[in-house]
Design a protein around this motif. Structure first.
Motif, PDB file in Angstrom:
ATOM      1  N   ASP A   1      11.073 -11.289   9.185  1.00 57.10           N
ATOM      2  CA  ASP A   1      10.582 -11.761   7.882  1.00 57.10           C
ATOM      3  C   ASP A   1       9.600 -10.766   7.277  1.00 57.10           C
ATOM      4  OD1 ASP A   1      12.107 -14.050   8.126  1.00 57.10           O
ATOM      5  OD2 ASP A   1      10.408 -15.336   8.693  1.00 57.10           O
ATOM      6  N   ARG A   2       8.691 -10.232   8.101  1.00 56.68           N
ATOM      7  CA  ARG A   2       7.719  -9.251   7.598  1.00 56.68           C
ATOM      8  C   ARG A   2       8.421  -7.992   7.117  1.00 56.68           C
ATOM      9  NH1 ARG A   2       4.589 -11.009  12.074  1.00 56.68           N
ATOM     10  NH2 ARG A   2       5.266  -9.221  13.294  1.00 56.68           N
ATOM     11  N   ARG A   3       9.385  -7.536   7.878  1.00 57.11           N
ATOM     12  CA  ARG A   3      10.137  -6.333   7.464  1.00 57.11           C
ATOM     13  C   ARG A   3      10.875  -6.565   6.162  1.00 57.11           C
ATOM     14  NH1 ARG A   3      12.355  -4.498  13.372  1.00 57.11           N
ATOM     15  NH2 ARG A   3      10.473  -3.381  13.975  1.00 57.11           N
ATOM     16  N   GLU A   4      11.469  -7.730   6.015  1.00 52.62           N
ATOM     17  CA  GLU A   4      12.189  -8.048   4.775  1.00 52.62           C
ATOM     18  C   GLU A   4      11.224  -8.095   3.594  1.00 52.62           C
ATOM     19  OE1 GLU A   4      15.139  -8.382   2.263  1.00 52.62           O
ATOM     20  OE2 GLU A   4      15.413  -8.034   4.410  1.00 52.62           O
ATOM     21  N   GLN A   5      10.057  -8.676   3.794  1.00 54.27           N
ATOM     22  CA  GLN A   5       9.059  -8.727   2.718  1.00 54.27           C
ATOM     23  C   GLN A   5       8.608  -7.325   2.332  1.00 54.27           C
ATOM     24  OE1 GLN A   5       8.116 -11.204   0.806  1.00 54.27           O
ATOM     25  NE2 GLN A   5       6.804  -9.812  -0.320  1.00 54.27           N
ATOM     26  N   ILE A   6       8.427  -6.447   3.306  1.00 60.47           N
ATOM     27  CA  ILE A   6       8.040  -5.065   3.021  1.00 60.47           C
ATOM     28  C   ILE A   6       9.121  -4.374   2.202  1.00 60.47           C
ATOM     29  CG2 ILE A   6       7.667  -2.796   4.080  1.00 60.47           C
ATOM     30  CD1 ILE A   6       6.255  -4.366   6.386  1.00 60.47           C
ATOM     31  N   LYS A   7      10.372  -4.603   2.568  1.00 57.66           N
ATOM     32  CA  LYS A   7      11.485  -3.995   1.809  1.00 57.66           C
ATOM     33  C   LYS A   7      11.503  -4.506   0.371  1.00 57.66           C
ATOM     34  CE  LYS A   7      14.455  -3.250   5.792  1.00 57.66           C
ATOM     35  NZ  LYS A   7      15.697  -3.656   6.466  1.00 57.66           N
ATOM     36  N   ARG A   8      11.290  -5.818   0.204  1.00 56.43           N
ATOM     37  CA  ARG A   8      11.281  -6.383  -1.168  1.00 56.43           C
ATOM     38  C   ARG A   8      10.126  -5.801  -1.982  1.00 56.43           C
ATOM     39  NH1 ARG A   8      12.652 -11.395   1.455  1.00 56.43           N
ATOM     40  NH2 ARG A   8      10.493 -12.070   1.318  1.00 56.43           N
ATOM     41  N   TRP A   9       8.942  -5.679  -1.353  1.00 57.99           N
ATOM     42  CA  TRP A   9       7.797  -5.124  -2.065  1.00 57.99           C
ATOM     43  C   TRP A   9       8.052  -3.665  -2.434  1.00 57.99           C
ATOM     44  CZ3 TRP A   9       4.089  -6.433  -5.041  1.00 57.99           C
ATOM     45  CH2 TRP A   9       3.055  -5.560  -5.307  1.00 57.99           C
ATOM     46  N   ALA A  10       8.607  -2.894  -1.514  1.00 60.38           N
ATOM     47  CA  ALA A  10       8.900  -1.490  -1.796  1.00 60.38           C
ATOM     48  C   ALA A  10       9.887  -1.373  -2.963  1.00 60.38           C
ATOM     49  CB  ALA A  10       9.456  -0.796  -0.554  1.00 60.38           C
ATOM     50  N   GLU A  11      10.882  -2.233  -2.981  1.00 52.07           N
ATOM     51  CA  GLU A  11      11.852  -2.226  -4.089  1.00 52.07           C
ATOM     52  C   GLU A  11      11.153  -2.595  -5.399  1.00 52.07           C
ATOM     53  OE1 GLU A  11      15.286  -1.816  -6.250  1.00 52.07           O
ATOM     54  OE2 GLU A  11      14.819  -1.129  -4.219  1.00 52.07           O
ATOM     55  N   TYR A  12      10.276  -3.572  -5.353  1.00 50.74           N
ATOM     56  CA  TYR A  12       9.541  -3.978  -6.548  1.00 50.74           C
ATOM     57  C   TYR A  12       8.695  -2.820  -7.071  1.00 50.74           C
ATOM     58  CZ  TYR A  12       6.426  -6.639  -9.585  1.00 50.74           C
ATOM     59  OH  TYR A  12       5.723  -7.090 -10.662  1.00 50.74           O
ATOM     60  N   VAL A  13       8.010  -2.134  -6.168  1.00 48.04           N
ATOM     61  CA  VAL A  13       7.152  -1.015  -6.570  1.00 48.04           C
ATOM     62  C   VAL A  13       7.989   0.100  -7.195  1.00 48.04           C
ATOM     63  CG1 VAL A  13       5.680   0.830  -5.661  1.00 48.04           C
ATOM     64  CG2 VAL A  13       5.306  -1.527  -4.943  1.00 48.04           C
ATOM     65  N   ARG A  14       9.170   0.343  -6.632  1.00 49.60           N
ATOM     66  CA  ARG A  14      10.045   1.393  -7.182  1.00 49.60           C
ATOM     67  C   ARG A  14      10.606   1.038  -8.555  1.00 49.60           C
ATOM     68  NH1 ARG A  14      11.807   1.892  -1.761  1.00 49.60           N
ATOM     69  NH2 ARG A  14      13.480   0.411  -2.119  1.00 49.60           N
ATOM     70  N   THR A  15      10.792  -0.256  -8.817  1.00 43.04           N
ATOM     71  CA  THR A  15      11.495  -0.672 -10.038  1.00 43.04           C
ATOM     72  C   THR A  15      10.580  -1.221 -11.133  1.00 43.04           C
ATOM     73  OG1 THR A  15      11.934  -2.856  -9.091  1.00 43.04           O
ATOM     74  CG2 THR A  15      13.627  -1.146  -8.770  1.00 43.04           C
ATOM     75  N   HIS A  16       9.286  -1.241 -10.898  1.00 42.41           N
ATOM     76  CA  HIS A  16       8.358  -1.756 -11.909  1.00 42.41           C
ATOM     77  C   HIS A  16       7.269  -0.716 -12.178  1.00 42.41           C
ATOM     78  CE1 HIS A  16      10.313  -5.465 -10.716  1.00 42.41           C
ATOM     79  NE2 HIS A  16       9.850  -6.006 -11.831  1.00 42.41           N
ATOM     80  N   PRO A  17       6.721  -0.749 -13.377  1.00 41.45           N
ATOM     81  CA  PRO A  17       5.660   0.209 -13.714  1.00 41.45           C
ATOM     82  C   PRO A  17       4.439   0.031 -12.814  1.00 41.45           C
ATOM     83  CG  PRO A  17       6.406  -0.968 -15.694  1.00 41.45           C
ATOM     84  CD  PRO A  17       7.061  -1.621 -14.517  1.00 41.45           C
ATOM     85  N   ASP A  18       3.748   1.122 -12.573  1.00 41.26           N
ATOM     86  CA  ASP A  18       2.539   1.091 -11.745  1.00 41.26           C
ATOM     87  C   ASP A  18       1.561   0.029 -12.239  1.00 41.26           C
ATOM     88  OD1 ASP A  18       3.645   3.208 -10.391  1.00 41.26           O
ATOM     89  OD2 ASP A  18       2.160   4.680 -11.061  1.00 41.26           O
ATOM     90  N   ARG A  19       1.432  -0.091 -13.530  1.00 41.96           N
ATOM     91  CA  ARG A  19       0.483  -1.038 -14.130  1.00 41.96           C
ATOM     92  C   ARG A  19       0.765  -2.468 -13.645  1.00 41.96           C
ATOM     93  NH1 ARG A  19       1.463   0.333 -18.970  1.00 41.96           N
ATOM     94  NH2 ARG A  19       3.212  -1.057 -19.185  1.00 41.96           N
TER      95      ARG A  19
END
Length: 74
Positions: A17-35
């Motif tokens: 579950d933790r690994r999956e959450q990290i992957k989702r967060w990394a994808e979010y960071v890549r696909t959304h503006p830094d702001r």
């Protein structure tokens, strides 16, 4: 009462579950503006700092600890 195999499976699920959450967060960071994501991180960090400060304020003083009946040698 749980046996060790049940506990091992629970730990494996938690790790997955933790690994999956990290992957989702990394994808979010890549696909959304830094702001966008930096505001979310800032909110989280500020909440953690507030919580730590509140815990520090609730700590007894050394004088209170020294005078505690729990520490009485008698």
């Amino acid at each position: 009462m749980s046996n060790s195999k049940d506990l091992d499976r629970k730990h494996e699920r938690n790790l997955a579950d933790r690994r999956e959450q990290i992957k989702r967060w990394a994808e979010y960071v890549r696909t959304h503006p830094d702001r966008d994501w930096s505001q979310q991180v800032n909110t989280l960090v500020n909440a953690q700092i507030q919580s730590a400060r509140a815990q520090e304020d609730d700590r007894p003083s050394m004088d209170e600890l020294r005078d505690s009946p729990l520490l009485d040698d008698n």
